[in-house]
Design an enzyme around this catalytic site. Structure first.
Site, PDB file in Angstrom:
ATOM      1  N   TYR A 164      -3.296  -9.572  15.829  1.00  0.00           N
ATOM      2  CA  TYR A 164      -3.017 -10.986  15.647  1.00  0.00           C
ATOM      3  C   TYR A 164      -2.490 -11.656  16.907  1.00  0.00           C
ATOM      4  CZ  TYR A 164      -3.497  -9.855  10.722  1.00  0.00           C
ATOM      5  OH  TYR A 164      -3.977  -9.427   9.515  1.00  0.00           O
ATOM      6  N   LYS A 216       0.833  -1.200   0.000  1.00  0.00           N
ATOM      7  CA  LYS A 216       0.000   0.000   0.000  1.00  0.00           C
ATOM      8  C   LYS A 216       0.867   1.249   0.000  1.00  0.00           C
ATOM      9  CE  LYS A 216      -4.132  -1.821   2.301  1.00  0.00           C
ATOM     10  NZ  LYS A 216      -5.041  -1.661   3.470  1.00  0.00           N
ATOM     11  N   ARG A 237      -3.812 -14.779   4.761  1.00  0.00           N
ATOM     12  CA  ARG A 237      -2.930 -13.767   5.347  1.00  0.00           C
ATOM     13  C   ARG A 237      -3.107 -13.735   6.869  1.00  0.00           C
ATOM     14  NH1 ARG A 237      -0.348  -8.735   4.338  1.00  0.00           N
ATOM     15  NH2 ARG A 237      -1.058  -6.972   5.600  1.00  0.00           N
TER      16      ARG A 237
END
Length: 313
Positions: A294, A190, A262
């Site tokens: 995560y 990005k 992912r």
């Protein structure tokens, strides 16, 4: 005005094409809410001249009442703030009306992830498909293409899981981005931010297998794209999503898309003992707060770390 705003997002902010399209669409929706249609001949100046913070809050509230997800509301609030700041600096607004617009708190829960055993089953099933395609009788062009595409699908799954990269990043990979000797890939993320990600031996073997068969499906003008679609040109995100969905169904594991792989990769790397900063670099997150989502590691992992680090455990 919409085109000028989109050019600003692309050329000056360096946002991805997907984000530019989303922000432009969000602004168009806001103008419709204010009573300015895309095909109207009337200028947008009068509508913007009366725009204020309550209007923006009412717009978000209407979407919330219609059932829009929190993530959508948060993105649209961000689009409003970006536009308001840009419009004020370009004298389209008398003040930065969205400066105090707060985003709805995003849902911090992650989508479902595979267990390490399920991930292994998914990749083993993809390897089995390659073996079955190789054993299938037939030496015509269609049979060769089917075998090559099976190898491509396996390589895509291995790379997505091994690197945790986004589907858009995978689709933009070129042959020159792969350093087979070091087992690394150059990834453009990005905001055109470049990073180098490693991958392991299984992904390396699958990649080499696909590259050996790539010319079977490559169109004359395929260029340097690493992964190709069935027609021989650079593969697109939709095709990759279809590949992942078909593979999960075939392997009998929970259905998910490329982003689910992912999430799975990030969770498994953290559960294996990696530090947050390393995972942040692997995934290409600009903020460590994003990576911290995560840290929902298993209770077993938490107990093991506690027992190791706490003397009186």
């Amino acid at each position: 005005m919409l085109d000028a705003f989109a050019r600003y997002l692309d050329l000056q902010r360096g946002l991805s094409a997907h984000t530019v399209r989303a922000y432009r669409s969000d602004l168009g929706d806001l103008l419709s809410f204010l009573g300015v249609g895309a095909g109207d001949d009337e200028p947008v100046g009068p509508a913007l001249g009366t725009l204020d913070l309550p209007d923006l809050r009412a717009w978000l509230a209407a979407m919330s009442a219609a059932g829009a997800a929190r993530t959508t509301l948060a993105r649209r609030a961000a689009a409003c703030r970006t536009f308001s700041n840009w419009a004020h600096r370009n004298k389209l607004l008398k003040s930065d009306v969205a400066a105090r617009l707060r985003s709805p708190r995003a849902d911090a829960r992650l989508p479902s992830v595979l267990t390490p055993e399920q991930a292994a089953a998914l990749l083993d099933a993809a390897a089995d498909v390659v073996a079955e395609a190789g054993a299938t009788a037939g030496d015509d062009a269609d049979a060769y293409a089917a075998r090559a595409l099976a190898r491509r699908d396996r390589a895509i799954l291995e790379v997505l899981y091994a690197t945790g990269m986004r589907v858009s990043e995978l689709c933009s990979l070129d042959l020159g981005d792969v350093d087979a000797s070091r087992r690394t890939m150059r990834v453009l993320g990005k905001g055109d931010k470049e990073r180098t990600v490693p991958y392991g031996a299984p992904a390396a073997a699958a990649l080499q297998d696909w590259q050996d068969a790539r010319e079977v499906v490559a169109a004359p003008d395929a260029g340097t794209a690493l992964f190709l679609g069935a027609r021989g040109h650079r593969i697109g995100p939709r095709a990759v999503r279809d590949i992942v969905h078909r593979a999960t169904a075939r392997a009998g594991v929970p259905d998910l898309g490329p982003h689910g792989l992912r999430h799975s990769a990030a969770t498994h790397v953290l559960s294996g003992g990696a530090d947050l900063r390393s995972v942040q670099e692997l995934l290409g997150h600009s903020s460590l707060a994003t990576t911290q989502r995560y840290t929902h590691v298993s209770a077993e992992r938490l107990r093991a770390v506690y027992a190791q680090a706490f003397p009186r455990a």
